[in-house]
Design a protein around this motif. Structure first.
Motif, PDB file in Angstrom:
ATOM      1  N   LYS A  91       0.822  -1.205   0.000  1.00 54.62           N
ATOM      2  CA  LYS A  91       0.000   0.000   0.000  1.00 54.62           C
ATOM      3  C   LYS A  91       0.861   1.263   0.000  1.00 54.62           C
ATOM      4  O   LYS A  91       0.556   2.237  -0.710  1.00 54.62           O
ATOM      5  N   CYS A  94       2.150   1.768  -3.428  1.00 58.16           N
ATOM      6  CA  CYS A  94       1.104   2.322  -4.301  1.00 58.16           C
ATOM      7  C   CYS A  94       1.066   3.842  -4.199  1.00 58.16           C
ATOM      8  O   CYS A  94       1.056   4.553  -5.220  1.00 58.16           O
ATOM      9  N   PHE A  95       1.059   4.352  -2.981  1.00 55.49           N
ATOM     10  CA  PHE A  95       0.996   5.806  -2.796  1.00 55.49           C
ATOM     11  C   PHE A  95       2.279   6.486  -3.276  1.00 55.49           C
ATOM     12  O   PHE A  95       2.220   7.580  -3.844  1.00 55.49           O
ATOM     13  N   LEU A  98       2.044   6.612  -7.090  1.00 57.31           N
ATOM     14  CA  LEU A  98       1.056   7.617  -7.488  1.00 57.31           C
ATOM     15  C   LEU A  98       1.608   9.028  -7.336  1.00 57.31           C
ATOM     16  O   LEU A  98       1.449   9.881  -8.233  1.00 57.31           O
ATOM     17  N   ILE A  99       2.262   9.290  -6.220  1.00 66.26           N
ATOM     18  CA  ILE A  99       2.812  10.632  -5.983  1.00 66.26           C
ATOM     19  C   ILE A  99       3.944  10.939  -6.953  1.00 66.26           C
ATOM     20  O   ILE A  99       4.016  12.040  -7.532  1.00 66.26           O
ATOM     21  N   ILE A 128      -5.226  10.295  -5.089  1.00 66.54           N
ATOM     22  CA  ILE A 128      -4.639   9.768  -3.852  1.00 66.54           C
ATOM     23  C   ILE A 128      -5.711   9.598  -2.776  1.00 66.54           C
ATOM     24  O   ILE A 128      -5.745   8.578  -2.065  1.00 66.54           O
ATOM     25  N   SER A 129      -6.611  10.571  -2.669  1.00 67.27           N
ATOM     26  CA  SER A 129      -7.707  10.443  -1.701  1.00 67.27           C
ATOM     27  C   SER A 129      -8.627   9.284  -2.059  1.00 67.27           C
ATOM     28  O   SER A 129      -9.087   8.538  -1.179  1.00 67.27           O
ATOM     29  N   TRP A 131      -7.829   6.522  -3.634  1.00 69.25           N
ATOM     30  CA  TRP A 131      -7.180   5.250  -3.299  1.00 69.25           C
ATOM     31  C   TRP A 131      -7.169   5.020  -1.791  1.00 69.25           C
ATOM     32  O   TRP A 131      -7.289   3.874  -1.342  1.00 69.25           O
ATOM     33  N   GLY A 132      -7.006   6.096  -1.009  1.00 66.91           N
ATOM     34  CA  GLY A 132      -7.088   5.932   0.437  1.00 66.91           C
ATOM     35  C   GLY A 132      -8.459   5.464   0.886  1.00 66.91           C
ATOM     36  O   GLY A 132      -8.589   4.565   1.735  1.00 66.91           O
ATOM     37  N   TYR A 173      -7.695   6.054 -11.510  1.00 61.42           N
ATOM     38  CA  TYR A 173      -6.316   6.306 -11.937  1.00 61.42           C
ATOM     39  C   TYR A 173      -6.226   6.498 -13.454  1.00 61.42           C
ATOM     40  O   TYR A 173      -5.548   7.424 -13.940  1.00 61.42           O
TER      41      TYR A 173
END
Length: 389
Positions: A91, A94-95, A98-99, A128-129, A131-132, A173
């Protein structure tokens, strides 16, 4: 008289023998030993269920002092701790991807144009939000299904909500990433990247190809059973998607080198690349399906057709019209199309045959699905009830 007392109390020989054994111990003379012995006798008489044996004595089936709750079992299980650490690692990856990918693409767009630079950053924050929220919803769905709420079986085994909402995360995404890459490819930003950015076009290629590692991290962050059928099927779909992305990206590289002979071929290549990038939405949704329908089989075949048929046409134009050398991916397109068609026919016949045998009921839900992850307070009791029925 003594024989009658012995018959009335079948546990007397057992207690006498235990007292005889304990009398030779130096600890048995202490008052604490007597209290401990009396507690053991009380536990044997009132601790739990009792079963008769052939010798006539009565012994408890489960001692009350030996009962372990599910929470204690979960905390003491190193395998579950390892799975939790593994999931958190993927996880976090993943972030990070993405960032990093979103930040580099935003840098390309903001540094060479002044238009709507706030919107690109806002888009990354939304992704990002999203996916969270997806990871939180997915974890909640796993807990609910593990404790008996909304139980349903999937077509790939016992589904405890592993891939719930995963297709929505990937869809968000793809919707956010596609306009950025298309805008860079269709404007002069690509030429400016090649001239002014240190890594140039190579850096842009690497950033674009980060979609494959992101999909790999997404799959591994939500898989619980590392040896289950769901994991093997998802990794098989992932490898097929990677091959399609590599196939379309080889043509995209020709576009970046200005080697694409015609404009219609250029737009076909760009379209097919993003179609192959969106294909995981279909098979991620399929992993949550409760029943294998012909519609899902047609959707799987359509995605393969939408990727490989246009690429095959483009390569045929390159070979027969523009006299370019034959690529090995041309045979890959033919092979994948034939395999998808054979798979469609075979599975449609299988589904119809199973429905005919089951009388139209759900062919996927044919057995009890008791998972080893049923760690709720009633999970152990439910597992015993199913195994004994």
């Amino acid at each position: 008289m003594s024989s009658e007392a012995a018959n009335d109390n079948p546990e007397a020989p057992f207690h006498r023998s235990q007292a005889t054994v304990c009398s030779h111990s130096p600890v048995s003379a202490s008052p604490e030993a007597g209290q401990l012995l009396s507690r053991r006798r009380d536990t044997r008489s009132t601790g739990g269920s009792i079963i008769p044996e052939e010798s006539g004595s009565i012994r408890p089936l489960v001692s009350a002092a030996c009962i372990m709750t599910s929470g204690e079992f979960m905390q003491s299980d190193p395998l579950l701790a390892h799975k939790s650490k593994r999931s958190l690692m993927y996880k976090a990856l993943c972030f990070l991807i993405l960032i990093f990918q979103g930040g580099i693409l935003d840098f390309y767009l903001i540094i060479f144009t002044d238009l709507y630079w706030c919107s690109w950053i806002a888009t990354d924050l939304v992704v990002i939000s999203g996916w969270g929220i997806f990871f939180m919803k997915n974890a909640r769905s796993k807990r609910e299904r593990a404790c008996g709420f909304h139980q349903k079986s999937s077509i790939f085994g016992c589904n405890l909500g592993e891939f719930t909402y995963a297709y929505l995360a990937w869809l968000i995404y793809v919707i956010a990433c596609t306009p950025k890459v298309v805008l860079i490819l269709e404007t002069s930003i690509l030429d400016l990247i090649a001239l002014k950015v240190p890594c140039g076009v190579t850096g842009f290629k690497v950033v674009t190809l980060l979609s494959a590692p992101l999909l790999f991290c997404l799959i591994n962050s939500i898989i619980e059973d590392l040896n289950g059928a769901t994991r093997h099927h998802s990794h098989g779909c992932f490898m097929s998607t990677c091959v399609d992305l590599l196939d379309s990206f080889t043509l995209l590289e020709m576009l970046l080198r200005n080697e694409m002979p015609a404009l219609y071929l250029k737009y076909t290549v760009i379209s097919v690349y993003f179609v192959s990038l969106a294909v995981p939405v279909v098979w991620l949704y399929e992993l949550t399906a409760a029943e294998l329908r012909c519609g899902s089989l047609w959707a799987r075949f359509s995605t393969g057709l939408a990727v490989n048929a246009p690429l095959l046409v483009v390569r045929c134009f390159q070979v027969y019209v523009y006299k370019m050398p034959v690529s090995v991916f041309m045979f890959k397109n033919i092979f994948f199309l034939v395999c998808k068609f054979v798979e469609l026919v075979e599975q449609c016949v299988t589904v119809r045959g199973v429905r005919r045998l089951t009388g139209g009921s759900n062919p996927a839900q044919f057995s009890h699905c008791v998972s080893e992850n049923d760690m709720c307070p009633h999970g152990y009791v439910n597992t015993l009830a199913v195994t004994q029925s």
